[in-house]
Design a protein around this motif. Structure first.
Motif, PDB file in Angstrom:
ATOM      1  N   VAL A   1       1.444  -1.307   0.030  1.00 20.99           N
ATOM      2  CA  VAL A   1       0.053  -0.046  -0.384  1.00 20.99           C
ATOM      3  C   VAL A   1       0.782   0.693  -0.228  1.00 20.99           C
ATOM      4  N   VAL A   2       0.765   2.584  -1.064  1.00 21.63           N
ATOM      5  CA  VAL A   2       0.615   3.207  -0.910  1.00 21.63           C
ATOM      6  C   VAL A   2       0.382   4.980  -0.740  1.00 21.63           C
ATOM      7  N   CYS A   3       0.505   4.935   0.450  1.00 19.92           N
ATOM      8  CA  CYS A   3      -0.125   7.136   0.809  1.00 19.92           C
ATOM      9  C   CYS A   3       0.179   7.897   0.094  1.00 19.92           C
ATOM     10  N   THR A   4      -0.498   8.279  -0.484  1.00 16.58           N
ATOM     11  CA  THR A   4      -0.104   9.775  -0.905  1.00 16.58           C
ATOM     12  C   THR A   4      -0.607  11.292  -1.356  1.00 16.58           C
ATOM     13  N   ASN A   5      -0.357  12.260  -1.238  1.00 17.38           N
ATOM     14  CA  ASN A   5      -1.486  13.691  -1.245  1.00 17.38           C
ATOM     15  C   ASN A   5      -2.043  13.711  -3.161  1.00 17.38           C
ATOM     16  N   GLU A   6      -0.950  13.332  -3.732  1.00 21.19           N
ATOM     17  CA  GLU A   6      -0.463  13.905  -4.948  1.00 21.19           C
ATOM     18  C   GLU A   6      -0.761  12.524  -6.130  1.00 21.19           C
ATOM     19  N   GLY A   7      -1.509  11.797  -5.973  1.00 15.80           N
ATOM     20  CA  GLY A   7      -1.255  10.900  -6.449  1.00 15.80           C
ATOM     21  C   GLY A   7      -0.263  10.335  -7.833  1.00 15.80           C
ATOM     22  N   ASN A   8       1.419  10.710  -7.186  1.00 12.95           N
ATOM     23  CA  ASN A   8       2.120  10.895  -8.340  1.00 12.95           C
ATOM     24  C   ASN A   8       2.661   8.990  -7.952  1.00 12.95           C
ATOM     25  N   ALA A   9       2.136   8.542  -6.600  1.00 16.35           N
ATOM     26  CA  ALA A   9       2.385   7.064  -6.952  1.00 16.35           C
ATOM     27  C   ALA A   9       2.329   6.312  -7.824  1.00 16.35           C
ATOM     28  N   ASP A  10       0.633   6.753  -7.999  1.00 16.12           N
ATOM     29  CA  ASP A  10      -0.168   6.128  -9.124  1.00 16.12           C
ATOM     30  C   ASP A  10       0.615   6.217 -10.685  1.00 16.12           C
ATOM     31  N   LEU A  11       0.816   7.646 -10.898  1.00 15.48           N
ATOM     32  CA  LEU A  11       1.646   7.712 -12.072  1.00 15.48           C
ATOM     33  C   LEU A  11       2.634   6.645 -12.294  1.00 15.48           C
ATOM     34  N   SER A  12       3.720   7.199 -11.350  1.00 21.34           N
ATOM     35  CA  SER A  12       4.338   6.197 -11.127  1.00 21.34           C
ATOM     36  C   SER A  12       4.599   4.364 -11.578  1.00 21.34           C
ATOM     37  N   ALA A  13       3.740   4.511 -10.929  1.00 18.83           N
ATOM     38  CA  ALA A  13       3.288   2.680 -11.009  1.00 18.83           C
ATOM     39  C   ALA A  13       2.681   2.257 -11.990  1.00 18.83           C
ATOM     40  N   ASN A  14       1.626   3.162 -12.714  1.00 14.86           N
ATOM     41  CA  ASN A  14       0.753   2.631 -13.735  1.00 14.86           C
ATOM     42  C   ASN A  14       1.001   3.613 -15.503  1.00 14.86           C
ATOM     43  N   VAL A  15       1.555   4.005 -15.260  1.00 16.97           N
ATOM     44  CA  VAL A  15       2.343   5.176 -16.229  1.00 16.97           C
ATOM     45  C   VAL A  15       3.200   4.407 -17.185  1.00 16.97           C
TER      46      VAL A  15
END
Ligand code: SF4
Length: 487
Positions: A243-257
């Protein structure tokens, strides 16, 4: 909102020349980090000092507000502490369970003994995929590993996607706080960094303008990256997920793009099951920023369709710390930063003055486990007031561990000469009542009769920023002798 680089905001028109940002601790060969020297430079920059203190105290107050909104807050802390202690006591079993389940989910699991091995493993994965650029979300573990410098040396471009971390990367500085990496910077500092690196208007420090400029510059790099990297806040043994907790959604970009996702995870991040996760999710963001929850709590189970996911489990000194009777519970830390926000020394000295990856109270405990001599001054950067312990969501006895480091430093003969001598002299005075009373009388007389230029010298640390207190008319001992036996 102004996004035109030629048009400064109104407030900027009135702005005075900006105060220079104080830099962090200076490294002198193998001499210990001089926290006091770096702190003095930070304090000498009043705009920065005031802003830093106010921002962090604001986070502390918001944290308190959230805490008072949850009747079972203390019970949650007790539970979180117990879960972590249980997980650490059975870490070998949970790591194996996690590896098996993650493997079953389609994740390639790697093990790294130390920072060098972590960097080699990640480099190997990138090389095998022909990757030349990597986008990553904030991870203190990769800071521990000196990952960005390693990647630069092997010719792979790393782009931080967290705004604060990106600011620090562009300024070639380490993060000064584990949650808000650029909290020590004024807006004018950021404007200067972006002007130098992104070509923005140095006189425009409007936050929307700066954030937008960074977004415009970073977005194409994110979309074109060959690989993505995240850390993990928690790794769940029973599901093999993280689980990764962020406020900018940047982990989701890093993981999914990009199609290739690599996660670097410290072995202490393991928790047994999903039911335990909820306890930490309720505590983490409330303790960190005083918000009920992070904007994104992203669960990663396996590679995206057509992609590949690798996870590196990193030790880097954690097993050793687990065997340290006084310090093993520091592994419970969920990196919320609450102990930093509340610490009066941290708030006034800035994170970079600690000269290590971790700063503030938790940094004082962790850094010496890596290099006792280098960080031998840090355990004295604390008043031992216990506020850090009081706010810690996983009930780490932080101030007691800091005190333990002082004891160990003394036993290892690592105290600076002046401190060692002062302690010896003080010990002798305090252990002999007659000497103690004579010293008190002499000091009282000195304070009363000495001229200021003799009293306020560079050896009088107390008097550097305040008046020496007036002496009492009578000592308690004298009063007691005079009054004993009277009803
Ligand atoms: S030691 Fe406690 S308060 Fe400090 S960062 Fe870790 S979990 Fe948060």
């Amino acid at each position: 909102m102004s996004t035109d680089p030629r048009k400064p905001g109104d407030a900027d028109m009135l702005r005075q020349p900006a105060e220079q940002q104080p830099r962090g601790a200076k490294l002198h060969d193998n001499r210990p980090i001089d926290h006091a020297e770096a702190a003095a430079r930070f304090i000498a920059a009043p705009e920065h000092g005031r802003m830093h203190d106010e921002r962090l105290w604001d986070l502390r107050q918001k944290r308190d507000h959230e805490m008072h909104g949850i009747a079972e807050w203390e019970a949650l802390r007790v539970l979180a502490s117990a879960i972590k202690e249980h997980a650490l006591a059975h870490l070998d079993e949970y790591l194996e369970q996690f590896e098996a389940n993650a493997h079953a989910n389609g994740i390639h699991v790697h093990w790294a003994r130390d920072a060098a091995e972590h960097n080699r493993i990640v480099h190997g994965i990138l090389r095998d995929h022909g990757a030349r650029s990597l986008i990553k979300s904030k991870s203190m573990l990769t800071e521990e590993c000196g990952f960005r410098h390693y990647m630069a040396a092997v010719g792979i471009e790393v782009i931080e996607t967290d705004l604060g971390e990106r600011i620090q990367q562009l300024d070639d500085e380490d993060p000064s706080h584990i949650v808000v990496p650029a909290v020590h910077k004024l807006r004018s500092d950021v404007a200067g960094v972006f002007a130098r690196t992104l070509g923005t208007n140095p006189d425009n420090s409007d936050v929307h303008y700066l954030a937008e400029a960074q977004r415009e510059a970073n977005r194409p790099l994110i979309l074109a990256a060959d690989a993505g990297m995240t850390g993990a806040n928690f790794a769940v043994a029973e599901t093999g997920t993280f689980v990764v907790c962020t406020n900018e959604g940047n982990a989701d970009l890093s993981a999914n793009v990009p199609k290739l996702h690599i996660a670097s995870v410290g072995i202490e991040k393991l928790i047994p099951g999903l039911e335990h996760l909820a306890v930490f999710i309720r505590l983490l963001s409330r303790s960190a920023l005083g918000s009920p929850i992070t904007q994104y709590t992203s669960h990663f189970r396996g590679p995206r369709a057509g992609g590949e996911m690798h996870l590196v489990l990193v030790d880097n000194g954690r097993s050793e710390r687990l065997g340290m009777a006084e310090f093993w519970t520091s592994l419970k830390c969920i990196r919320c930063g609450a102990c930093m926000n509340t610490c009066p020394v941290y708030r006034r000295s800035g994170g970079l003055s600690y000269g290590g990856v971790y700063s503030g109270p938790i940094g004082i405990i962790l850094n010496p486990t890596y290099d006792l001599r280098k960080y031998s001054n840090l355990p004295f950067a604390s008043t031992l007031n216990g506020s850090c312990t009081a706010v810690c969501p996983v009930k780490i006895n932080i101030h007691e561990q800091i005190y333990q480091w002082r004891r160990i430093l003394s036993e290892h003969n690592q105290l600076p000469f002046v401190k060692k001598t002062a302690m010896k002299v003080t010990g002798r005075i305090l252990s002999d009542p007659k000497t103690y009373r004579r010293t008190i009388s002499a000091t009282d007389a000195a304070i009363e009769y000495l001229p200021r230029f003799l009293l306020y010298t560079r050896f009088n640390a107390w008097g550097k920023q305040r008046e020496v207190p007036a002496t009492a008319d009578q000592t308690f001992h004298a009063w007691y002798l005079k009054n004993r036996g009277k009803s």
